[in-house]
Structure formats: C-alpha cells, structure tokens
Design an enzyme around this catalytic site. Sequence first.
Site, PDB file in Angstrom:
ATOM      1  N   SER A   1      30.937  19.155  -4.676  1.00  0.00           N
ATOM      2  CA  SER A   1      32.221  19.406  -4.100  1.00  0.00           C
ATOM      3  C   SER A   1      33.157  18.570  -4.857  1.00  0.00           C
ATOM      4  O   SER A   1      34.378  18.856  -4.902  1.00  0.00           O
ATOM      5  CB  SER A   1      32.160  19.436  -2.608  1.00  0.00           C
ATOM      6  OG  SER A   1      31.751  17.963  -1.959  1.00  0.00           O
ATOM      7  N   ASN A   2      32.711  17.425  -5.041  1.00  0.00           N
ATOM      8  CA  ASN A   2      33.783  16.398  -5.847  1.00  0.00           C
ATOM      9  C   ASN A   2      34.045  16.938  -7.102  1.00  0.00           C
ATOM     10  O   ASN A   2      34.912  16.886  -7.561  1.00  0.00           O
ATOM     11  CB  ASN A   2      33.108  14.825  -5.718  1.00  0.00           C
ATOM     12  CG  ASN A   2      33.727  14.081  -4.581  1.00  0.00           C
ATOM     13  OD1 ASN A   2      34.737  13.842  -4.416  1.00  0.00           O
ATOM     14  ND2 ASN A   2      32.836  13.950  -3.871  1.00  0.00           N
TER      15      ASN A   2
ATOM     16  N   MET B   1      22.918  11.042  -8.270  1.00  0.00           N
ATOM     17  CA  MET B   1      21.898  10.055  -7.470  1.00  0.00           C
ATOM     18  C   MET B   1      20.884   9.258  -8.330  1.00  0.00           C
ATOM     19  O   MET B   1      19.875   8.696  -7.691  1.00  0.00           O
ATOM     20  CB  MET B   1      21.201  10.877  -6.418  1.00  0.00           C
ATOM     21  CG  MET B   1      22.288  11.701  -5.377  1.00  0.00           C
ATOM     22  SD  MET B   1      23.316  10.376  -4.529  1.00  0.00           S
ATOM     23  CE  MET B   1      22.254   9.620  -3.466  1.00  0.00           C
ATOM     24  N   ARG B   2      21.317   9.117  -9.617  1.00  0.00           N
ATOM     25  CA  ARG B   2      20.248   8.322 -10.099  1.00  0.00           C
ATOM     26  C   ARG B   2      21.106   7.029 -10.980  1.00  0.00           C
ATOM     27  O   ARG B   2      22.441   7.179 -10.974  1.00  0.00           O
ATOM     28  CB  ARG B   2      19.973   9.033 -11.773  1.00  0.00           C
ATOM     29  CG  ARG B   2      19.163  10.300 -11.543  1.00  0.00           C
ATOM     30  CD  ARG B   2      17.910  10.121 -11.138  1.00  0.00           C
ATOM     31  NE  ARG B   2      17.005  11.060 -10.968  1.00  0.00           N
ATOM     32  CZ  ARG B   2      15.708  10.985 -10.451  1.00  0.00           C
ATOM     33  NH1 ARG B   2      14.968   9.954 -10.511  1.00  0.00           N
ATOM     34  NH2 ARG B   2      15.051  12.231 -10.387  1.00  0.00           N
TER      35      ARG B   2
ATOM     36  N   HIS C   1      32.344   6.615  -4.368  1.00  0.00           N
ATOM     37  CA  HIS C   1      31.477   6.139  -3.484  1.00  0.00           C
ATOM     38  C   HIS C   1      31.743   5.931  -2.313  1.00  0.00           C
ATOM     39  O   HIS C   1      33.104   5.930  -1.787  1.00  0.00           O
ATOM     40  CB  HIS C   1      31.071   4.740  -3.972  1.00  0.00           C
ATOM     41  CG  HIS C   1      30.026   4.151  -3.091  1.00  0.00           C
ATOM     42  ND1 HIS C   1      28.597   4.445  -3.186  1.00  0.00           N
ATOM     43  CD2 HIS C   1      30.126   3.105  -1.781  1.00  0.00           C
ATOM     44  CE1 HIS C   1      27.910   3.913  -2.150  1.00  0.00           C
ATOM     45  NE2 HIS C   1      28.793   3.091  -1.206  1.00  0.00           N
TER      46      HIS C   1
ATOM     47  N   ASP D   1      27.085   0.402  -7.492  1.00  0.00           N
ATOM     48  CA  ASP D   1      28.164   0.838  -6.744  1.00  0.00           C
ATOM     49  C   ASP D   1      29.127  -0.384  -6.970  1.00  0.00           C
ATOM     50  O   ASP D   1      29.701  -0.930  -5.942  1.00  0.00           O
ATOM     51  CB  ASP D   1      28.097   0.895  -5.418  1.00  0.00           C
ATOM     52  CG  ASP D   1      27.214   2.519  -5.342  1.00  0.00           C
ATOM     53  OD1 ASP D   1      27.759   3.415  -5.892  1.00  0.00           O
ATOM     54  OD2 ASP D   1      26.267   2.472  -4.569  1.00  0.00           O
TER      55      ASP D   1
END
Length: 218
Positions: free
Chosen positions: A15-16, A92-93, A111, A147
Amino acid sequence: MSRRRVAALISGRGSNMAALIAAAKEPAYPAEIALVLSDKPDAGGLGFAAAEGIPTAIADRKTLGSKPAFEAAIQRHLAAARIDLVCLAGFMRLLSAEFVASWHDRLINIHPSLLPAFPGIDTHARALAAGVRLHGCTVHFVRAATDDGPIIIQAAIPVLPHDTPDSLAERLLPVEHQVYPRALEWVASGRARVVDERVVVDGIEGSTGVLISPTAAS
Ligand code: GRF
C-alpha cells in the site's frame, strides 16, 4: 531536471508503494516509479504495479540460495532499470552493510514507529505495551543497523485508551501514505540533504514532523 528513477522494494500488499505510484502520476512530481521489486513471488503489490503498467521483478530469496546471490540479483535488476533511488516499502528482508553502502543516501525506508523507538517488528504491540501516548511513523535514509539512519519526516498519532495493535496499525497506515510521498519528493528533488547525519530540507526552517490531531483520530 529529469525525474529520478525510483524502485520500490516490497514483500507484501504494497500500500505504501501504491501511494508512491499515485503521487508520481502528478507531472510535476520529481520521481517516477520505474520498477517494483519483490522478494516474494506472491506479494500482493506486484499485481497492482503491473496493472499500473510499471515493470516488476522478483528476487526470490528462497530460490537464490545465499544472501549475496539474493542481493546481487536485486542489484542487477536495479542496474538494468537505471534506478537512481530505492524506496523500501514493507520490504521484510534485512540488507547487508555492503548493499546499504552502495546506495548511500539513495535508499530510504518507512518504518511504523517514531524512531529511534521500536526498531524491528511488532511496533504497534510494543508501543502499546510500553504505554506511549504518541505513536507514529518515520521515513529515513537507511544505514547498516536495522531501522537506523537520518530521519526525513515523522508523523505522530495519539494512542487511544481502547487501541489494539490492529486499530493502531489501521489508523497509522493512511498517515504513512501521506508522508512517504512527501519524503520521496524532497529526496528526489534534492531538497532533502544529509548534513552530519541529520537531514536538512531546503526551504523548510521549522519541523518536518506532522502531528495528526486527536480529533482526526477517532
Ligand atoms: C507498513 O506499515 C510499513 O511502515 C512497514 O510495513 C508495512 C507495509 O505495508 N515497513 P504495505 O505493504 O506498504 O501496505
């Protein structure tokens, strides 16, 4: 100035990524989404991107065997599409320090927390468990640690008494869709620059934080 060629890296619904694609439809927007790459062949966002006429690619971590082979495949796709900037959008890696260094100040991430609070996963549950009164999201340049990296923009939402991880996530997502295109606009136009590991946005003297009012949240 010609539009910067951007790759969105996804793992899921995207969605982003879709918010970035929508923003880039504006002719004056300084970036175009030139590639959507997923590490998962069944990522929902791939179909959306393809329907929008955007080239897609898959670097399947499972079939590529090793992390170096996986990252080399990503780099080949990025090079073939002549990509200038990379946006992680629910990817997600974890990327290696070498990969991150090769895209220094050209790789950004969104994030779902007010970093440096709650790096990693399960941010909404952890925010609730910690009892914070404000939660939010952060778009930042990527550095080697998870992050971590210079913050471009943040948006805060109130945590309400009956919030669950799902309700927080649901209320935060549209806010993510609001700030990620803005951050990419600043980076692609060259307005956002990293100075001493902090971001300066030309033409903005004040904060690049966004507060969503409590009344807008219920
Ligand atoms: C978003 O909450 C994003 O902040 C996080 O993962 C989620 C991805 O959602 N990194 P989507 O795939 O963009 O819909």
